[in-house]
Design a protein around this motif. Structure first.
Motif, PDB file in Angstrom:
ATOM      1  N   UNK A   1       1.306  -1.268   0.293  1.00 42.59           N
ATOM      2  CA  UNK A   1      -0.263   0.001   0.282  1.00 42.59           C
ATOM      3  C   UNK A   1       0.508   1.466  -0.520  1.00 42.59           C
ATOM      4  N   UNK A   2       0.370   2.106  -0.773  1.00 41.73           N
ATOM      5  CA  UNK A   2       0.796   3.445  -0.605  1.00 41.73           C
ATOM      6  C   UNK A   2       0.675   4.457   0.689  1.00 41.73           C
ATOM      7  N   UNK A   3       1.577   5.122   1.039  1.00 43.41           N
ATOM      8  CA  UNK A   3       1.841   6.381   2.387  1.00 43.41           C
ATOM      9  C   UNK A   3       1.334   7.565   1.803  1.00 43.41           C
ATOM     10  N   UNK A  65      -6.205   5.184   1.133  1.00 44.38           N
ATOM     11  CA  UNK A  65      -7.175   4.012   1.096  1.00 44.38           C
ATOM     12  C   UNK A  65      -7.805   4.117   0.260  1.00 44.38           C
ATOM     13  N   UNK A  66      -7.119   5.309  -1.082  1.00 46.89           N
ATOM     14  CA  UNK A  66      -7.795   4.267  -2.530  1.00 46.89           C
ATOM     15  C   UNK A  66      -6.436   3.761  -3.291  1.00 46.89           C
ATOM     16  N   UNK A  67      -7.456   3.136  -4.326  1.00 47.84           N
ATOM     17  CA  UNK A  67      -7.213   1.829  -4.606  1.00 47.84           C
ATOM     18  C   UNK A  67      -5.049   2.717  -5.830  1.00 47.84           C
ATOM     19  N   UNK A  68      -4.457   1.492  -5.491  1.00 49.49           N
ATOM     20  CA  UNK A  68      -3.422   1.027  -5.996  1.00 49.49           C
ATOM     21  C   UNK A  68      -3.400   1.393  -7.227  1.00 49.49           C
ATOM     22  N   UNK A  69      -3.782   1.474  -8.281  1.00 47.64           N
ATOM     23  CA  UNK A  69      -4.208   1.526  -9.676  1.00 47.64           C
ATOM     24  C   UNK A  69      -4.330   3.406  -9.977  1.00 47.64           C
ATOM     25  N   UNK A  70      -4.849   4.140  -8.979  1.00 47.76           N
ATOM     26  CA  UNK A  70      -4.982   5.491  -9.071  1.00 47.76           C
ATOM     27  C   UNK A  70      -3.524   6.266  -8.548  1.00 47.76           C
ATOM     28  N   UNK A 104      -8.603   7.752 -16.303  1.00 51.13           N
ATOM     29  CA  UNK A 104      -8.960   6.267 -15.744  1.00 51.13           C
ATOM     30  C   UNK A 104      -9.744   6.166 -14.389  1.00 51.13           C
ATOM     31  N   UNK A 105      -9.629   7.309 -13.956  1.00 52.14           N
ATOM     32  CA  UNK A 105     -10.134   6.961 -12.608  1.00 52.14           C
ATOM     33  C   UNK A 105     -11.567   7.386 -13.055  1.00 52.14           C
ATOM     34  N   UNK A 106     -11.866   8.147 -13.446  1.00 51.94           N
ATOM     35  CA  UNK A 106     -13.461   8.132 -14.104  1.00 51.94           C
ATOM     36  C   UNK A 106     -14.049   7.373 -14.633  1.00 51.94           C
ATOM     37  N   UNK A 107     -13.240   6.879 -15.918  1.00 52.02           N
ATOM     38  CA  UNK A 107     -13.605   5.300 -16.171  1.00 52.02           C
ATOM     39  C   UNK A 107     -14.084   4.343 -15.129  1.00 52.02           C
TER      40      UNK A 107
END
Length: 135
Positions: A1-3, A65-70, A104-107
């Motif tokens: 996960x990203x901090x 808490x955001x997804x890693x792809x974003x 990407x986030x919108x789609x």
């Protein structure tokens, strides 16, 4: 996960401000943290909900808490948003990455609402076409 700290550091790096840790003051980090929370809150308000939890104070070590792809899109858009605050001119690559990340986030998060027929209208109900004309 990203901090949260890695997101902020990478956004400062996209603006060529994060080469050394001592270049970024605590006030600038707080301003960037507020920009991140505001940006993701605005996105959620228009339907691009990445399930972001706003920060509690100065804790940058907590996980996003955001997804890693974003992550790349969030970093590019945060850097683009911070560029004006810090007197930097964003490059065309940063602008393209920010648009690509937002698209990407919108789609991936927007859902097209489906129109449903009202329960009170019968199948085939409604006005007949030939009754619209008066002779």
């Amino acid at each position: 996960m990203t901090t949260r700290a890695s997101i902020l550091s990478r956004a400062f790096g996209r603006l060529a401000m994060g080469d050394y840790e001592f270049d970024v003051t605590p006030d600038e980090r707080a301003q960037a943290r507020d920009s991140l929370d505001t940006m993701l809150g605005e996105w959620a308000a228009v339907g691009v909900d990445l399930r972001h939890t706003p920060s509690d104070g100065d804790n940058d070590a907590e996980e996003m808490t955001t997804p890693s792809w974003s992550d790349q899109g969030v970093i590019a858009n945060l850097a683009l948003r911070m560029a004006a605050d810090f007197g930097k001119t964003p490059g065309s690559g940063l602008t393209k990455d920010a648009k690509r990340g937002y698209d990407l986030a919108t789609a991936k998060t927007l859902a097209i609402p489906t129109a449903q027929r009202a329960q009170s209208v019968a199948h085939g109900g409604g006005e007949r076409y030939y009754r619209r004309f008066s002779y």
